[in-house]
Design an enzyme around this catalytic site. Structure first.
Site, PDB file in Angstrom:
ATOM      1  N   GLU A  44      30.908  37.635  38.342  1.00 18.81           N
ATOM      2  CA  GLU A  44      30.554  39.053  38.298  1.00 18.81           C
ATOM      3  C   GLU A  44      30.954  39.759  39.587  1.00 18.81           C
ATOM      4  OE1 GLU A  44      26.369  39.045  37.263  1.00 18.81           O
ATOM      5  OE2 GLU A  44      26.848  38.694  35.147  1.00 18.81           O
ATOM      6  N   GLU A  55      35.642  32.127  29.906  1.00 20.38           N
ATOM      7  CA  GLU A  55      36.779  31.688  29.095  1.00 20.38           C
ATOM      8  C   GLU A  55      38.097  32.137  29.712  1.00 20.38           C
ATOM      9  OE1 GLU A  55      34.042  33.349  28.233  1.00 20.38           O
ATOM     10  OE2 GLU A  55      33.717  33.299  26.062  1.00 20.38           O
TER      11      GLU A  55
HETATM   12 ZN   LIG Z   1      34.617  37.262  27.568  1.00 23.01          ZN
END
Ligand SMILES: [Zn+2]
Length: 133
Positions: A44, A55
């Site tokens: 983040e 991913e």
């Molecule tokens: Zn995602």
């Protein structure tokens, strides 16, 4: 195909998630064309739009090291329910997937997971085939 290693690695890397804002940790592992496995966690940012999903972290690591084709994806978010890849990640998986039938393993824990195909989680996808003239 045995998914045990892929699942273990996704669970492991989830612990490295940088999620100080959402507190929502995600881990992912992808198997590439040669059987190599790359992992990624969500990262983040205080400028929320700069956040990157687990991913995509895993896939971008693999592509940046010369791999070309994703053969399987495993992802774990919430350990009390099944967390599917977000829409952006589904689109990125389509770009590098061997085909629409590759397995997407949605993990709750090492004993509980769901196996879907890419086509099941993103039917009718837009891909490089649509750009062929
Ligand atoms: Zn995602």
């Amino acid at each position: 195909m045995n998914y045990d290693v892929l699942i273990e690695k996704a669970i492991e890397v989830r612990e490295l998630a940088y999620a100080p804002y959402s507190k929502f940790k995600v881990g992912a592992a992808v198997m590439m064309e040669d059987g190599s496995i790359y992992t990624g966690c969500n990262i983040e940012n205080a400028s929320f739009g700069a956040t990157n999903c687990a991913e995509r972290t895993a896939i971008f690591k693999a592509i940046s090291e010369g791999k070309t084709t994703v053969k399987a994806v495993a992802v774990i978010g919430d350990v009390n329910s099944y967390t599917y890849p977000c829409g952006i990640c589904r689109q990125v998986i389509v770009e590098f997937a061997e085909g629409p039938e590759i397995p997407i393993i949605i993990i709750k824990n090492k004993n509980e997971y769901i196996k879907k195909t890419l086509d099941e989680i993103l039917p009718g996808s837009f891909s490089k085939k649509d750009l062929e003239l």
